[in-house]
Design an enzyme around this catalytic site. Structure first.
Site, PDB file in Angstrom:
ATOM      1  N   GLU A  76      -0.820  -5.597   9.101  1.00 32.64           N
ATOM      2  CA  GLU A  76      -0.402  -4.467   9.945  1.00 32.64           C
ATOM      3  C   GLU A  76      -0.677  -5.246  11.321  1.00 32.64           C
ATOM      4  OE1 GLU A  76       0.603  -0.860   8.939  1.00 32.64           O
ATOM      5  OE2 GLU A  76       1.380  -1.237   7.078  1.00 32.64           O
ATOM      6  N   LYS A 117      -1.262  -9.099   3.743  1.00 29.19           N
ATOM      7  CA  LYS A 117      -0.274  -8.812   3.974  1.00 29.19           C
ATOM      8  C   LYS A 117      -1.414  -7.652   5.290  1.00 29.19           C
ATOM      9  CE  LYS A 117       3.088  -5.886   3.999  1.00 29.19           C
ATOM     10  NZ  LYS A 117       2.844  -4.843   4.868  1.00 29.19           N
ATOM     11  N   ASP A 130       0.742  -1.216  -0.341  1.00 26.62           N
ATOM     12  CA  ASP A 130       0.237  -0.129  -0.126  1.00 26.62           C
ATOM     13  C   ASP A 130       0.335   1.283  -0.047  1.00 26.62           C
ATOM     14  OD1 ASP A 130       0.984  -0.314   2.609  1.00 26.62           O
ATOM     15  OD2 ASP A 130      -1.215   0.054   3.368  1.00 26.62           O
ATOM     16  N   SER A 131       1.964   0.603  -0.178  1.00 22.98           N
ATOM     17  CA  SER A 131       3.083   2.080  -0.072  1.00 22.98           C
ATOM     18  C   SER A 131       2.782   2.919  -1.672  1.00 22.98           C
ATOM     19  CB  SER A 131       4.851   1.862  -0.271  1.00 22.98           C
ATOM     20  OG  SER A 131       4.895   0.381  -0.996  1.00 22.98           O
ATOM     21  N   ASP A 188      -0.775  -6.139  -0.412  1.00 28.31           N
ATOM     22  CA  ASP A 188      -2.163  -5.756   1.196  1.00 28.31           C
ATOM     23  C   ASP A 188      -2.765  -5.040   1.786  1.00 28.31           C
ATOM     24  OD1 ASP A 188       0.956  -5.278   3.268  1.00 28.31           O
ATOM     25  OD2 ASP A 188       1.360  -3.282   2.129  1.00 28.31           O
ATOM     26  N   GLU A 193       9.548  -4.154  10.125  1.00 28.95           N
ATOM     27  CA  GLU A 193       9.965  -2.973   9.482  1.00 28.95           C
ATOM     28  C   GLU A 193      11.209  -2.023  10.075  1.00 28.95           C
ATOM     29  OE1 GLU A 193       6.927  -1.285   6.695  1.00 28.95           O
ATOM     30  OE2 GLU A 193       8.379   0.834   6.248  1.00 28.95           O
TER      31      GLU A 193
END
Ligand code: KIV
Length: 268
Positions: A118, A116, A47-48, A86, A185
């Site tokens: 978080e 993925k 999602d960057s 993401d 990260e």
């Protein structure tokens, strides 16, 4: 060629064999075709994309539909690659039903092989539900960008022993819940080594040192697309921020001097 036949099982096998895992982000069809021609093992549709493609300050505005679009485009360019996509901010936080529906969309419509998310122990229930619905999940701990407002910026996480112990506990608990790999990260390398040692699943580091079982970087950073952005964890393997404007200026010069199009590029 990206690793053909990469599977969730292969992640553990590579860790057991001591073979490092290479991962890059990718967001579109043409770059995916190039990544697929490289020896990189895994593609992350991160999602960057919100920061890299849309120019947002952070990843928070990214939607599920945008991730589906990126994921599907990448899969078309790299049909044989293993793709992790993401789950964007608030697409798995509200309810298990929401999480399954949105992760299912990334797999069904976005053709992702896995998703993925978080976060730590709080998300165990959601992780095991996704697992039970045959949606493999990759975890992400440390500086999780979707928590930027809580962290107060892009900062190294896990510096105090309390934070480090919590991160190790989170890592073990989401491993038990079923994640097949874990992105770490912006974590001190010694802590990343402790987490890597404590888990059977591989850790994939970004700014987390050499002891992780693999590494991931943002494609545009590796290729040097932005010379105004050079965080410590990024190693540039090309300088496209110079090459691309040079190529475009050559084109523009040729247009203005009528050197382009020449006979080779014109039709009789
Ligand atoms: O969105 C992303 O690119 C990521 C990487 C930074 C791991 O999550």
């Amino acid at each position: 060629m990206t690793r053909k036949g990469m599977t969730v099982q292969a992640f553990r096998e590579m860790k057991s064999a001591g073979e490092k895992i290479s991962m890059v982000t990718c967001y579109d069809f043409s770059m995916a075709r190039l990544v697929a021609r490289s020896s990189v093992d895994v593609i992350l549709v991160g999602d960057s994309s919100g920061m890299i493609h849309a120019g947002y300050d952070n990843t928070l505005p990214v939607t599920v539909d945008e991730m589906i679009y990126h994921s599907r485009s990448v899969k078309r360019g790299a049909p044989d690659s293993f793709i992790i996509t993401d789950l964007p901010f608030l697409s798995y936080h509200v309810s298990k039903e929401d999480a399954i529906k949105n992760a299912g969309k990334l797999v069904k419509e976005g053709q992702a092989n896995s998703v993925k998310l978080e976060g730590g122990a709080y998300f165990c229930d959601i992780i095991s539900h996704l697992q039970a619905c045959s949606i493999p999940v990759c975890g992400h701990l440390g500086m999780t960008p979707q928590s930027i407002n809580s962290f107060g910026g892009f900062r190294i996480q896990g510096r105090t022993e309390t934070d480090a112990s919590r991160m190790i506990d989170d890592a073990k608990r989401i491993e038990d819940a079923g994640v097949f790999a874990l992105v770490l990260e912006l974590v001190p390398e010694e802590l990343a080594a402790r987490i890597t040692e404590a888990l059977e699943i591989p850790t994939i580091g970004i700014g987390a040192g050499v002891h992780c079982d693999g590494q991931v970087l943002v494609l545009n950073d590796i290729l040097g697309m932005d010379d105004s952005f050079k965080p410590k964890m990024v190693k540039r393997y090309a300088e496209l921020c110079t090459l691309i404007p040079e190529a475009l200026s050559s084109y523009s010069r040729d247009v203005k001097s009528s050197a382009f199009p020449d006979a080779e590029h014109s039709f009789k």
